[in-house]
Design a protein around this motif. Structure first.
Motif, PDB file in Angstrom:
ATOM      1  N   MET A 116       0.845  -1.180   0.000  1.00  0.00           N
ATOM      2  CA  MET A 116       0.000   0.000   0.000  1.00  0.00           C
ATOM      3  C   MET A 116       0.885   1.236   0.000  1.00  0.00           C
ATOM      4  O   MET A 116       1.847   1.327   0.744  1.00  0.00           O
ATOM      5  CB  MET A 116      -0.902  -0.009   1.236  1.00  0.00           C
ATOM      6  N   ALA A 117       0.553   2.171  -0.857  1.00  0.00           N
ATOM      7  CA  ALA A 117       1.313   3.412  -0.946  1.00  0.00           C
ATOM      8  C   ALA A 117       0.476   4.551  -0.389  1.00  0.00           C
ATOM      9  O   ALA A 117      -0.750   4.526  -0.460  1.00  0.00           O
ATOM     10  CB  ALA A 117       1.670   3.696  -2.401  1.00  0.00           C
ATOM     11  N   SER A 118       1.146   5.533   0.189  1.00  0.00           N
ATOM     12  CA  SER A 118       0.430   6.717   0.660  1.00  0.00           C
ATOM     13  C   SER A 118       1.367   7.914   0.615  1.00  0.00           C
ATOM     14  O   SER A 118       2.584   7.768   0.658  1.00  0.00           O
ATOM     15  CB  SER A 118      -0.100   6.509   2.077  1.00  0.00           C
ATOM     16  N   VAL A 119       0.778   9.082   0.496  1.00  0.00           N
ATOM     17  CA  VAL A 119       1.532  10.328   0.563  1.00  0.00           C
ATOM     18  C   VAL A 119       0.773  11.285   1.465  1.00  0.00           C
ATOM     19  O   VAL A 119      -0.433  11.150   1.673  1.00  0.00           O
ATOM     20  CB  VAL A 119       1.749  10.981  -0.827  1.00  0.00           C
ATOM     21  N   HIS A 120       1.488  12.244   1.995  1.00  0.00           N
ATOM     22  CA  HIS A 120       0.901  13.312   2.810  1.00  0.00           C
ATOM     23  C   HIS A 120       1.310  14.617   2.154  1.00  0.00           C
ATOM     24  O   HIS A 120       2.467  14.802   1.797  1.00  0.00           O
ATOM     25  CB  HIS A 120       1.431  13.242   4.248  1.00  0.00           C
ATOM     26  N   LEU A 121       0.361  15.508   1.978  1.00  0.00           N
ATOM     27  CA  LEU A 121       0.632  16.762   1.302  1.00  0.00           C
ATOM     28  C   LEU A 121       0.255  17.922   2.213  1.00  0.00           C
ATOM     29  O   LEU A 121      -0.768  17.863   2.889  1.00  0.00           O
ATOM     30  CB  LEU A 121      -0.186  16.830   0.002  1.00  0.00           C
ATOM     31  N   VAL A 122       1.098  18.954   2.211  1.00  0.00           N
ATOM     32  CA  VAL A 122       0.835  20.153   2.995  1.00  0.00           C
ATOM     33  C   VAL A 122       0.922  21.360   2.073  1.00  0.00           C
ATOM     34  O   VAL A 122       1.873  21.494   1.310  1.00  0.00           O
ATOM     35  CB  VAL A 122       1.858  20.309   4.149  1.00  0.00           C
ATOM     36  N   SER A 123      -0.086  22.236   2.159  1.00  0.00           N
ATOM     37  CA  SER A 123      -0.084  23.475   1.395  1.00  0.00           C
ATOM     38  C   SER A 123      -0.557  24.586   2.320  1.00  0.00           C
ATOM     39  O   SER A 123      -1.724  24.631   2.692  1.00  0.00           O
ATOM     40  CB  SER A 123      -1.014  23.360   0.186  1.00  0.00           C
ATOM     41  N   ALA A 124       0.345  25.470   2.704  1.00  0.00           N
ATOM     42  CA  ALA A 124      -0.013  26.553   3.622  1.00  0.00           C
ATOM     43  C   ALA A 124      -0.656  27.720   2.869  1.00  0.00           C
ATOM     44  O   ALA A 124      -1.597  28.328   3.343  1.00  0.00           O
ATOM     45  CB  ALA A 124       1.207  27.025   4.391  1.00  0.00           C
ATOM     46  N   SER A 125      -0.133  28.049   1.706  1.00  0.00           N
ATOM     47  CA  SER A 125      -0.694  29.114   0.880  1.00  0.00           C
ATOM     48  C   SER A 125      -0.079  29.019  -0.503  1.00  0.00           C
ATOM     49  O   SER A 125       0.918  28.345  -0.706  1.00  0.00           O
ATOM     50  CB  SER A 125      -0.411  30.491   1.493  1.00  0.00           C
ATOM     51  N   GLY A 126      -0.666  29.694  -1.447  1.00  0.00           N
ATOM     52  CA  GLY A 126      -0.159  29.655  -2.813  1.00  0.00           C
ATOM     53  C   GLY A 126      -0.372  28.281  -3.438  1.00  0.00           C
ATOM     54  O   GLY A 126      -1.083  27.434  -2.904  1.00  0.00           O
ATOM     55  N   LEU A 127       0.264  28.060  -4.562  1.00  0.00           N
ATOM     56  CA  LEU A 127       0.084  26.805  -5.288  1.00  0.00           C
ATOM     57  C   LEU A 127       1.158  25.767  -4.985  1.00  0.00           C
ATOM     58  O   LEU A 127       0.989  24.595  -5.313  1.00  0.00           O
ATOM     59  CB  LEU A 127       0.035  27.080  -6.798  1.00  0.00           C
ATOM     60  N   LYS A 128       2.255  26.178  -4.378  1.00  0.00           N
ATOM     61  CA  LYS A 128       3.325  25.228  -4.054  1.00  0.00           C
ATOM     62  C   LYS A 128       2.807  24.201  -3.038  1.00  0.00           C
ATOM     63  O   LYS A 128       2.161  24.549  -2.055  1.00  0.00           O
ATOM     64  CB  LYS A 128       4.537  25.949  -3.471  1.00  0.00           C
ATOM     65  N   GLN A 129       3.099  22.937  -3.309  1.00  0.00           N
ATOM     66  CA  GLN A 129       2.676  21.838  -2.451  1.00  0.00           C
ATOM     67  C   GLN A 129       3.911  21.076  -1.960  1.00  0.00           C
ATOM     68  O   GLN A 129       4.818  20.819  -2.746  1.00  0.00           O
ATOM     69  CB  GLN A 129       1.807  20.852  -3.250  1.00  0.00           C
ATOM     70  N   GLU A 130       3.926  20.724  -0.698  1.00  0.00           N
ATOM     71  CA  GLU A 130       5.013  19.896  -0.165  1.00  0.00           C
ATOM     72  C   GLU A 130       4.466  18.479   0.011  1.00  0.00           C
ATOM     73  O   GLU A 130       3.498  18.263   0.734  1.00  0.00           O
ATOM     74  CB  GLU A 130       5.510  20.428   1.173  1.00  0.00           C
TER      75      GLU A 130
END
Length: 131
Positions: free
Chosen positions: A1-15
């Motif tokens: 099973m694969a998973s990712v976690h994404l964080v976006s505080a503002s703007g379009l840039k995603q971590e």
């Protein structure tokens, strides 16, 4: 099973965090992003290309076939009617027989990401607000 976690505080840039890896996704400046990483469609194409290359390498290694350098180019298209498609070109640097080439072409169609994209996968979304 694969998973990712994404964080976006503002703007379009995603971590994006995947296991111990961190990478960025963004949109080009022409679309309002800051171009700090690949776009979501570029990441999708990268997933397909990486899965293709990895699967071919694993298969060939098990068979004892020398593939040499593997290059995969993937392009997303949407025509004027809105029909979407992906073109994938695989270039292998090894000296392969026609039978080996045919088998590797079959393997390309059976890679996990290829199969997922071709059959479509249901997506269940849960939205939580923590404000």
């Amino acid at each position: 099973m694969a998973s990712v976690h994404l964080v976006s505080a503002s703007g379009l840039k995603q971590e994006i965090r995947a296991r111990s890896h961190v990478l960025n996704a963004d949109e080009p400046k022409s679309l309002g992003g800051t171009d700090t990483g690949p776009s979501p469609y570029e990441l999708l194409l990268a997933s397909l290309a990486a899965c293709t290359s990895l699967t071919l390498r694993m298969y060939a290694d098990r068979k004892g076939w020398e593939l040499g350098r593997i290059e995969v180019d993937a392009r997303f298209r949407r025509d004027e009617d809105g029909v979407e498609s992906i073109d994938r070109e695989v270039v292998l640097g090894g000296n392969l027989t026609p039978d080996q080439q045919a088998r590797l072409a079959e393997i390309c169609e059976k890679t996990p990401v290829t199969k997922t994209l071709k059959r479509g996968t249901p997506i269940a979304t849960t939205l939580r607000v923590t404000a």
